[in-house]
Design an enzyme around this catalytic site. Structure first.
Site, PDB file in Angstrom:
ATOM      1  CB  ALA A  64      -0.892  -0.032   1.231  1.00  0.00           C
ATOM      2  CD  GLU A 112      -2.329  -7.227   3.036  1.00  0.00           C
ATOM      3  OE1 GLU A 112      -1.904  -6.128   2.616  1.00  0.00           O
ATOM      4  OE2 GLU A 112      -2.908  -7.349   4.121  1.00  0.00           O
ATOM      5  CD  GLU A 132       1.796  -5.324   5.799  1.00  0.00           C
ATOM      6  OE1 GLU A 132       2.588  -6.235   6.102  1.00  0.00           O
ATOM      7  OE2 GLU A 132       1.041  -5.387   4.811  1.00  0.00           O
TER       8      GLU A 132
HETATM    9  N1  CAA Z   1       4.650   3.125  -0.872  1.00  0.00           N
HETATM   10  C1  CAA Z   1       5.040   4.271  -1.457  1.00  0.00           C
HETATM   11  N2  CAA Z   1       6.164   4.395  -2.148  1.00  0.00           N
HETATM   12  C2  CAA Z   1       6.935   3.291  -2.261  1.00  0.00           C
HETATM   13  C3  CAA Z   1       6.579   2.060  -1.695  1.00  0.00           C
HETATM   14  C4  CAA Z   1       5.362   2.004  -0.975  1.00  0.00           C
HETATM   15  N3  CAA Z   1       4.922   0.876  -0.428  1.00  0.00           N
HETATM   16  N4  CAA Z   1       7.548   1.160  -1.968  1.00  0.00           N
HETATM   17  C5  CAA Z   1       8.469   1.814  -2.700  1.00  0.00           C
HETATM   18  N5  CAA Z   1       8.111   3.092  -2.879  1.00  0.00           N
HETATM   19  C6  CAA Z   1       8.826   4.140  -3.615  1.00  0.00           C
HETATM   20  C7  CAA Z   1      10.048   4.633  -2.817  1.00  0.00           C
HETATM   21  O1  CAA Z   1       9.657   5.585  -1.858  1.00  0.00           O
HETATM   22  C8  CAA Z   1      10.903   5.197  -3.921  1.00  0.00           C
HETATM   23  O2  CAA Z   1      10.384   6.449  -4.263  1.00  0.00           O
HETATM   24  P1  CAA Z   1      11.417   7.690  -4.564  1.00  0.00           P
HETATM   25  O3  CAA Z   1      12.207   7.240  -5.781  1.00  0.00           O
HETATM   26  O4  CAA Z   1      10.512   8.841  -4.835  1.00  0.00           O
HETATM   27  O5  CAA Z   1      12.282   7.820  -3.344  1.00  0.00           O
HETATM   28  C9  CAA Z   1      10.604   4.265  -5.098  1.00  0.00           C
HETATM   29  O6  CAA Z   1       9.372   3.608  -4.794  1.00  0.00           O
HETATM   30  C10 CAA Z   1      11.672   3.204  -5.302  1.00  0.00           C
HETATM   31  O7  CAA Z   1      11.831   2.522  -4.069  1.00  0.00           O
HETATM   32  P2  CAA Z   1      13.260   2.354  -3.334  1.00  0.00           P
HETATM   33  O8  CAA Z   1      14.184   3.449  -3.716  1.00  0.00           O
HETATM   34  O9  CAA Z   1      13.002   2.141  -1.888  1.00  0.00           O
HETATM   35  O10 CAA Z   1      13.759   1.003  -4.043  1.00  0.00           O
HETATM   36  P3  CAA Z   1      14.745  -0.085  -3.424  1.00  0.00           P
HETATM   37  O11 CAA Z   1      15.067  -1.027  -4.537  1.00  0.00           O
HETATM   38  O12 CAA Z   1      15.855   0.539  -2.690  1.00  0.00           O
HETATM   39  O13 CAA Z   1      13.841  -0.882  -2.354  1.00  0.00           O
HETATM   40  C11 CAA Z   1      11.886  -1.994  -1.540  1.00  0.00           C
HETATM   41  C12 CAA Z   1      12.739  -1.620  -2.759  1.00  0.00           C
HETATM   42  C13 CAA Z   1      12.644  -2.970  -0.628  1.00  0.00           C
HETATM   43  C14 CAA Z   1      10.605  -2.645  -2.049  1.00  0.00           C
HETATM   44  C15 CAA Z   1      11.554  -0.708  -0.739  1.00  0.00           C
HETATM   45  O14 CAA Z   1      11.026   0.268  -1.631  1.00  0.00           O
HETATM   46  C16 CAA Z   1      10.554  -0.907   0.344  1.00  0.00           C
HETATM   47  O15 CAA Z   1      10.888  -1.419   1.399  1.00  0.00           O
HETATM   48  N6  CAA Z   1       9.276  -0.488   0.115  1.00  0.00           N
HETATM   49  C17 CAA Z   1       8.242  -0.548   1.118  1.00  0.00           C
HETATM   50  C18 CAA Z   1       7.732  -1.968   1.277  1.00  0.00           C
HETATM   51  C19 CAA Z   1       6.667  -2.023   2.350  1.00  0.00           C
HETATM   52  O16 CAA Z   1       6.910  -1.723   3.501  1.00  0.00           O
HETATM   53  N7  CAA Z   1       5.439  -2.428   1.979  1.00  0.00           N
HETATM   54  C20 CAA Z   1       4.322  -2.508   2.880  1.00  0.00           C
HETATM   55  C21 CAA Z   1       3.547  -1.224   2.872  1.00  0.00           C
HETATM   56  S1  CAA Z   1       2.353  -1.163   4.153  1.00  0.00           S
HETATM   57  C22 CAA Z   1       1.037  -2.021   3.568  1.00  0.00           C
HETATM   58  O17 CAA Z   1       1.059  -2.570   2.481  1.00  0.00           O
HETATM   59  C23 CAA Z   1      -0.135  -2.055   4.497  1.00  0.00           C
HETATM   60  C24 CAA Z   1      -1.239  -2.929   4.054  1.00  0.00           C
HETATM   61  O18 CAA Z   1      -1.201  -4.140   4.187  1.00  0.00           O
HETATM   62  C25 CAA Z   1      -2.455  -2.330   3.566  1.00  0.00           C
END
Ligand code: CAA
Length: 257
Positions: A64, A112, A132
């Protein structure tokens, strides 16, 4: 649609989440669009199988959208979760089979989304997890419910409580995905399966999905009674007549699409 692409190829629809700069993260607009898309596809009698994938080579869906969620109040958070549930429930209950082509990160809401599909095929670079707890929240789009039902409570708890990310090989080992392919073969393999499904009786395939989805939460006796009802229903339609006649006449069946 600003955030998703829909392509139709004969009887197969491919839905691509198209926000590659955010690794296809699901914000409210994307969820709204998925809802409209799946409502429309579920009414489309010409579509017999659906594939969902992510844009780019890095992510299926990285969760998300964290920037969208950052400032939500408790009430807004609940509403966002309910919207996610509605989308996942709609996908799960779309009459046609839905295949997740997991082509990279499937984290949080992305995992999910894959869980709400009928089958998951993954690329060898795919990564799965429910991270999360790193963000101080729990999965909000059904992960605490669908993950233990698919892989068992112990393995699901390990992923949910630790936020650990697993690779495609481990996902295959624990039954989170059906198959793993090199990235450049993934969509082709999903297409092959979709084509096989499309060559069968579309009503029979829909009834199979209905029997599994609705029956799996029943006790075995009630589930089998439900199956008998749907099995009986097959004999009221054309597909059973064509399928059985074709077998006995030693020819390929021709099902109406
Ligand atoms: N939401 C918003 N933006 C996201 C995102 C997310 N879930 N995942 C990645 N992005 C964005 C980053 O902020 C980044 O944006 P910028 O270039 O503007 O900085 C871009 O996508 C590229 O991401 P990274 O630079 O972080 O890429 P990476 O290769 O270094 O890492 C990754 C990849 C490990 C997937 C990392 O992006 C990450 O950890 N993302 C978050 C994953 C996460 O925590 N997901 C769960 C979200 S909570 C949820 O989903 C709740 C639910 O159940 C409803």
């Amino acid at each position: 649609m600003n955030n998703i692409l829909i392509e139709k190829d004969n009887n197969i629809a491919t839905v691509t989440i198209n926000r590659p700069k955010s690794l296809n993260a699901l914000n409210k607009e994307t969820l709204d669009e998925l809802l409209v898309c799946f409502h429309e596809l579920s009414q489309d009698r010409q579509t017999h199988a659906i594939i969902i994938t992510g844009s780019g080579e890095k992510a299926f869906v990285a969760g998300a959208d964290i920037s969208y969620m950052q400032s939500l109040t408790a009430q807004e958070g609940r509403a966002f979760g309910k919207l996610g549930h509605l989308v996942m429930h709609t996908i799960e209950n779309t009459p046609q089979p839905v295949i997740a082509a997991v082509n990279g990160f499937a984290l949080g809401g992305g995992c999910e989304l894959a869980l709400s599909c009928d089958m998951r095929f993954a690329s060898d670079n795919a990564k799965f997890g429910q991270p999360e707890v790193n963000l101080g929240v729990i999965p909000g789009f059904g992960g605490t419910q669908r993950l233990p039902r698919l892989i068992g409570k112990g393995l699901a708890n390990e992923l949910l409580f630790s936020g650990n990310i697993i690779d495609a090989t481990e996902a295959l080992r624990i039954g989170l995905v059906n198959r793993v392919y090199p990235l450049d073969e993934l969509l082709g393999e999903c297409m092959k399966l979709a084509q096989t499904i499309c060559s069968k009786g579309p009503v029979a395939v829909r009834l199979c999905k209905e029997a599994v989805n609705n029956g799996v939460e029943m006790d075995l006796g009630r589930g089998c009674t439900y199956e008998a009802d749907l099995f009986g229903l097959c004999f009221a339609g054309d597909e059973q007549k064509e399928g059985m006649a074709a077998f006995l006449e030693k020819r390929k069946p021709v099902f109406k699409s």
